[in-house]
Design a protein around this motif. Structure first.
Motif, PDB file in Angstrom:
ATOM      1  N   ASN A  93      30.782  55.231  23.732  1.00  0.00           N
ATOM      2  CA  ASN A  93      31.978  56.006  24.054  1.00  0.00           C
ATOM      3  C   ASN A  93      31.846  56.656  25.425  1.00  0.00           C
ATOM      4  O   ASN A  93      32.809  56.778  26.176  1.00  0.00           O
ATOM      5  CB  ASN A  93      32.217  57.067  22.984  1.00  0.00           C
ATOM      6  CG  ASN A  93      33.624  57.618  23.026  1.00  0.00           C
ATOM      7  OD1 ASN A  93      34.593  56.902  22.854  1.00  0.00           O
ATOM      8  ND2 ASN A  93      33.748  58.913  23.267  1.00  0.00           N
ATOM      9  N   LYS A 116      35.988  53.068  11.924  1.00  0.00           N
ATOM     10  CA  LYS A 116      36.309  53.913  10.780  1.00  0.00           C
ATOM     11  C   LYS A 116      36.974  53.052   9.709  1.00  0.00           C
ATOM     12  O   LYS A 116      37.567  52.012   9.997  1.00  0.00           O
ATOM     13  CB  LYS A 116      37.225  55.058  11.205  1.00  0.00           C
ATOM     14  CG  LYS A 116      36.512  56.088  12.073  1.00  0.00           C
ATOM     15  CD  LYS A 116      37.410  57.274  12.383  1.00  0.00           C
ATOM     16  CE  LYS A 116      36.643  58.324  13.185  1.00  0.00           C
ATOM     17  NZ  LYS A 116      37.497  59.504  13.511  1.00  0.00           N
ATOM     18  N   GLU A 163      40.343  57.853  19.378  1.00  0.00           N
ATOM     19  CA  GLU A 163      39.153  58.283  18.659  1.00  0.00           C
ATOM     20  C   GLU A 163      38.154  58.889  19.631  1.00  0.00           C
ATOM     21  O   GLU A 163      37.959  58.395  20.733  1.00  0.00           O
ATOM     22  CB  GLU A 163      38.498  57.092  17.935  1.00  0.00           C
ATOM     23  CG  GLU A 163      39.401  56.361  16.943  1.00  0.00           C
ATOM     24  CD  GLU A 163      39.680  57.184  15.704  1.00  0.00           C
ATOM     25  OE1 GLU A 163      38.884  58.099  15.407  1.00  0.00           O
ATOM     26  OE2 GLU A 163      40.691  56.919  15.032  1.00  0.00           O
ATOM     27  N   ASN A 164      37.535  59.990  19.205  1.00  0.00           N
ATOM     28  CA  ASN A 164      36.494  60.643  20.002  1.00  0.00           C
ATOM     29  C   ASN A 164      36.979  61.002  21.409  1.00  0.00           C
ATOM     30  O   ASN A 164      36.246  60.868  22.398  1.00  0.00           O
ATOM     31  CB  ASN A 164      35.250  59.741  20.096  1.00  0.00           C
ATOM     32  CG  ASN A 164      34.687  59.395  18.733  1.00  0.00           C
ATOM     33  OD1 ASN A 164      34.530  60.255  17.876  1.00  0.00           O
ATOM     34  ND2 ASN A 164      34.379  58.125  18.523  1.00  0.00           N
TER      35      ASN A 164
END
Length: 265
Positions: A93, A116, A163-164
């Protein structure tokens, strides 16, 4: 400390850099953090701190040269975008965020197994698949009787995810040819596992994540729960079934808003 980097540049017909594979070592950032900790450590000698400082300087210099090289490529080739393409080893990431700014972009391999749960289920769902230049929505479970016709085609689905702290497009592809290839490789590994079980079980002491021995169960307990003196071996059908779920599927993530077919081709 010497930092080696291999860069392959590919320029498209419209003078845009469409593929640049950068061999960036993710350990550099960790190493720099460790070196900075050494500089403030009270347990190290002055000589050790000086050595850490010199190594930190070299790493900073290497990063500066990387930025210079990227700028030079952009300027010399009059390019509008710098796209970093990486495999799973450099798909963190942090790396994606680093390339999600200004005139940079990324296309990186995405492990479906590490998504996920809701995204994994969406990725593996048989519904909602497309083909290039085709408006039909396909259910890949219905291709069983037409596999020969579709074997050279690549189905895809896409969606934007956040995400993130990073917004990116998840693109999943499905290929019958790729499915058959993975199935063939696994079948060969299973046959090899069976042969070793029968002829040379001493080879089964060490198991790597992706080698054929992952399909073998070792048992030292009888069906009555008693400890057995002799190990018994069997094929682990649960692992085989889990791997089969992912046959034919492949995923990438990108921050590009380009047409999906220009990315996956």
């Amino acid at each position: 400390k010497e930092v080696n980097k291999k860069i392959d540049v590919k320029i498209s017909e419209n003078d845009k850099l469409v593929a640049l594979r950068v061999k960036r070592n993710e350990k550099i950032e960790t190493t720099m953090s460790e070196l900075q900790d050494k500089l403030t450590s009270s347990s190290l000698t002055s000589e050790e701190k000086n050595s850490a400082f010199e190594e930190l300087q070299l790493l900073n210099l290497a990063k500066g040269k990387e930025t210079y090289l990227e700028d030079k490529i952009l300027n010399d080739f009059k390019l509008s975008k710098f796209i970093v393409c990486t495999d799973a080893g450099l798909a963190s990431n942090a790396n994606r965020k680093f390339n999600d700014k200004e005139n940079r972009a990324f296309i990186t391999t995405q492990s479906i197994k590490k998504l996920k749960k809701y995204l994994m289920e969406w990725s593996l769902s048989p519904e909602g698949w497309y083909l290039n230049n085709d408006t039909k929505i396909y259910n890949i479970n219905e291709l069983e009787h037409d596999e020969e016709f579709y074997k050279d085609k690549t189905f895809y689905k896409e969606r934007w995810i956040n995400e993130n702290g990073l917004e990116q497009k998840l693109i999943v592809t499905y290929s019958i040819k790729y499915k058959n290839y993975q199935k063939q490789i696994r079948s060969s590994q299973i046959e090899r596992a069976k042969k070793v079980m029968d002829t040379n079980p001493t080879k089964l002491n060490k198991v790597n994540q992706n080698d054929y021995k992952r399909f073998i169960n070792k048992t030292k307990v009888t069906s009555d729960g008693e400890i057995a003196e002799i190990e018994t071996y069997s094929i682990n059908n649960d692992i085989i079934a889990k791997e089969e779920m992912f046959d034919g599927f492949y995923a990438v993530c990108t921050n590009l808003n380009d047409d999906v077919n220009s990315i996956i081709k």
